[in-house]
Design a protein around this motif. Structure first.
Motif, short mmCIF file in Angstrom:
data_model
loop_
_atom_site.label_atom_id
_atom_site.label_comp_id
_atom_site.label_asym_id
_atom_site.label_seq_id
_atom_site.Cartn_x
_atom_site.Cartn_y
_atom_site.Cartn_z
N SER A 117 -3.19 -22.88 24.74
CA SER A 117 -2.40 -21.73 24.30
C SER A 117 -3.29 -20.66 23.64
O SER A 117 -2.87 -19.51 23.52
N GLU A 123 -2.31 -17.37 21.45
CA GLU A 123 -1.77 -17.93 20.21
C GLU A 123 -2.93 -18.34 19.29
O GLU A 123 -3.99 -18.76 19.75
N ASP A 262 7.27 -21.00 21.06
CA ASP A 262 5.83 -21.06 21.29
C ASP A 262 5.42 -22.46 21.72
O ASP A 262 5.99 -23.46 21.28
N GLU A 311 1.82 -25.85 11.87
CA GLU A 311 2.42 -24.69 12.51
C GLU A 311 3.59 -24.16 11.69
O GLU A 311 3.72 -22.96 11.48
N LYS A 315 3.81 -20.46 9.84
CA LYS A 315 4.86 -19.50 10.16
C LYS A 315 5.59 -19.05 8.89
O LYS A 315 5.91 -17.89 8.73
#
Length: 328
Positions: A117, A123, A262, A311, A315
């Motif tokens: 990714s 990403e 994602d 992750e 975020k």
């Protein structure tokens, strides 16, 4: 709200991937269960033929035949071929490997998705998550035990390359799904994949459908791949129908999952398939992982969970920063 913002729904993506992984675990169990009497390409053809029927019904629900039109046919074909390779290599390994062990090796795929990714989707993946990915790969090394001699191994080292190859092609497939999903509906992408399975399995049938090559090999995986077609009898017919139904669920749910979230967010949830594979292996074949496999599973599972938690933390930090910035 833009179309892209509407499409981005991490919670829905997680729900879809969990449903898809449950269907995959049942699918893998059924294929291993039937591998002693039927060729792989026959099972792939049957499940895809049934699955494409369900997928066409979903196409009607999501907008009708018009959504099957695409301006990126080459990328969809590549995506279909990647998932065909992933399935064929993994299922071929199932003929000789315990279900939990093959599944655990395959589960380097979410780690590969996290890495892929970065260059393919742009990403951002930090050093802590990269370190977690390396720990997961260490788990694979411990499971495969490349230092053991051939006579000490229940399964040849080369067989472990099959689920690793399956993991790599599956990871590429899911990254492409995220890219193509911005324009294509999940049901349409499921139809494309089912069509690829049908074409490839028919090619196998045209060359080896009579079993002419199966007798030339002693390897159970190759025999499984090249055995002659046999018409299903009794309860096996219902199992084949179950394969088709599962195939439709898998194609649609995974397509939706990687369209709506994602790759780095969705991928770790695929690890739910590990305990499911252990469960099926224990209930049906009486298989339980030995110590090296258990250690490898723990490392792979732990690294995947860390990637997910990291992750989520990242975020939340980004959202907080945006809110503070807007106040000023």
């Amino acid at each position: 709200m833009t179309a892209e913002q509407k499409l981005h729904n991490p919670t829905a993506g997680i729900v879809f991937v969990l449903i898809g992984i449950l269907a995959i675990s049942i699918n893998d169990m059924l294929i291993k269960f039937l591998s002693g009497g039927y060729p792989l390409h026959q099972m792939v053809f049957t499940r895809s033929l049934i699955g494409i029927g369900f997928s066409f019904a979903l196409v009607q629900m999501e907008g009708g035949w018009r959504i099957l039109k695409t301006d990126q046919p080459g990328l969809h074909l590549l995506r279909g071929l990647l998932i065909v390779i992933a399935n064929l290599t993994f299922f071929t390994a199932l003929a000789v490997m315990p279900l939990a062990e093959a599944t655990a090796v395959f589960f380097v795929a979410p780690l590969m998705i996290t890495l892929l990714s970065i260059p393919l989707l742009g990403e951002k993946v930090g050093p802590m998550r990269i370190g977690a990915v390396l720990v997961g790969f260490l788990g694979v090394v411990i499971m495969t035990r490349p230092w053991e001699a051939g006579g000490e191994r229940e399964v040849g080292l080369l067989m472990y390359a099959l689920p690793v190859l399956a993991a790599f092609t599956y990871a590429l497939n899911n990254v492409l799904t995220r890219f193509l999903g911005a324009k294509s509906k999940a049901s349409a992408m499921a139809v494309y994949i089912q069509a690829c399975f049908i074409v490839v399995s028919l090619l196998f049938w045209s060359v080896a459908g009579d079993g002419r090559f199966a007798n030339e090999f002693e390897n159970e995986s190759l025999i499984f791949l090249l055995r002659a077609w046999v018409w299903p009898e009794g309860s096996d017919r219902w199992l084949f129908i179950g394969l088709g139904f599962n195939s439709a669920i898998i194609g649609y749910c995974l397509g939706q999952a990687y369209r709506m979230a994602d790759a780095a967010t969705v991928a770790p949830f695929e690890y739910v398939g590990l305990p499911m594979a252990i469960f099926w292996g224990w209930v049906i074949w009486g298989e339980l992982p030995n110590l090296p496999v258990a250690i490898g599973i723990a490392l792979i599972l732990g690294s995947g969970l860390f990637v997910f938690l990291r992750e989520r933390q990242k975020k939340r930090h980004v959202i907080t920063e945006k809110r503070v910035h807007r106040r000023y």
